[in-house]
Design a protein around this motif. Structure first.
Motif, PDB file in Angstrom:
ATOM      1  N   VAL A 133      -5.797  38.753  39.870  1.00  0.00           N
ATOM      2  CA  VAL A 133      -5.754  39.740  38.933  1.00  0.00           C
ATOM      3  C   VAL A 133      -5.385  39.189  37.890  1.00  0.00           C
ATOM      4  CG1 VAL A 133      -4.908  41.865  38.154  1.00  0.00           C
ATOM      5  CG2 VAL A 133      -5.588  41.826  40.624  1.00  0.00           C
ATOM      6  N   ILE A 134      -6.056  39.013  36.682  1.00  0.00           N
ATOM      7  CA  ILE A 134      -5.513  38.484  35.156  1.00  0.00           C
ATOM      8  C   ILE A 134      -5.273  39.606  34.122  1.00  0.00           C
ATOM      9  CG2 ILE A 134      -6.005  36.486  33.696  1.00  0.00           C
ATOM     10  CD1 ILE A 134      -7.787  35.310  35.987  1.00  0.00           C
ATOM     11  N   GLU A 135      -4.252  39.908  34.142  1.00  0.00           N
ATOM     12  CA  GLU A 135      -4.027  40.930  33.234  1.00  0.00           C
ATOM     13  C   GLU A 135      -3.936  40.596  31.618  1.00  0.00           C
ATOM     14  OE1 GLU A 135      -0.462  43.363  33.891  1.00  0.00           O
ATOM     15  OE2 GLU A 135      -0.876  43.141  36.094  1.00  0.00           O
ATOM     16  N   GLY A 136      -4.731  41.316  30.671  1.00  0.00           N
ATOM     17  CA  GLY A 136      -4.646  40.684  29.254  1.00  0.00           C
ATOM     18  C   GLY A 136      -5.761  39.846  29.020  1.00  0.00           C
ATOM     19  N   LEU A 137      -6.752  39.534  30.078  1.00  0.00           N
ATOM     20  CA  LEU A 137      -7.600  38.451  30.142  1.00  0.00           C
ATOM     21  C   LEU A 137      -8.731  38.852  28.711  1.00  0.00           C
ATOM     22  CD1 LEU A 137      -9.235  35.986  30.714  1.00  0.00           C
ATOM     23  CD2 LEU A 137     -10.472  37.659  32.418  1.00  0.00           C
ATOM     24  N   LYS A 138      -8.583  38.076  27.632  1.00  0.00           N
ATOM     25  CA  LYS A 138      -9.891  38.152  26.708  1.00  0.00           C
ATOM     26  C   LYS A 138     -10.506  37.070  26.694  1.00  0.00           C
ATOM     27  CE  LYS A 138      -7.026  41.472  24.334  1.00  0.00           C
ATOM     28  NZ  LYS A 138      -6.563  42.255  23.342  1.00  0.00           N
TER      29      LYS A 138
ATOM     30  N   LYS B  93      -5.286  32.024  30.693  1.00  0.00           N
ATOM     31  CA  LYS B  93      -6.097  33.091  31.329  1.00  0.00           C
ATOM     32  C   LYS B  93      -7.408  32.802  31.614  1.00  0.00           C
ATOM     33  CE  LYS B  93      -2.677  36.266  30.030  1.00  0.00           C
ATOM     34  NZ  LYS B  93      -2.297  37.788  29.357  1.00  0.00           N
TER      35      LYS B  93
END
Length: 112
Positions: free
Chosen positions: A7-12, A98
């Motif tokens: 889970v990679i939160e804030g991935l853009k 990320k």
């Protein structure tokens, strides 16, 4: 056994990653088309312009083991190509943790 995807939160994604994802999508589509064309090609060879006797003979003469090998090869080809694209994307993101983590997971074959 495949690893669980992180889970990679804030991935853009930047444009390079978006381009890599689009390339992967094309590879998957090409694989699906390849499987379909392989099947259509064999069925066409058997039944196109053949009566029942010709079709029966062609069914008998068809190398079904080779056909099965060809169909089974498509996912391996796709996996190898997706891995290549993911590895290149991984190398493109040395300073973006990320995106690097995402591409590292794809390169290592994680599955949701």
């Amino acid at each position: 056994m495949a690893k669980q995807c992180p889970v990679i939160e804030g991935l853009k994604f930047d444009q390079k990653s978006l381009d890599s994802l689009a390339e992967i999508k094309r590879k998957v589509g090409t694989t699906q088309l390849g499987v379909w064309l392989t099947g259509v090609g064999v069925m066409g060879t058997i039944f196109y312009r053949n009566g029942p006797l010709g079709a029966a003979y062609n069914i008998y003469q068809t190398d079904w083991a080779l056909f099965a090998t060809a169909v089974k090869a498509w996912p391996d080809i796709a996996r190898r190509e997706i891995g290549r694209v993911a590895n290149e994307a991984l190398l493109d993101h040395p300073s973006e943790p990320k995106q690097r983590r995402f591409w590292e997971a794809v390169t290592n074959g994680c599955q949701p």
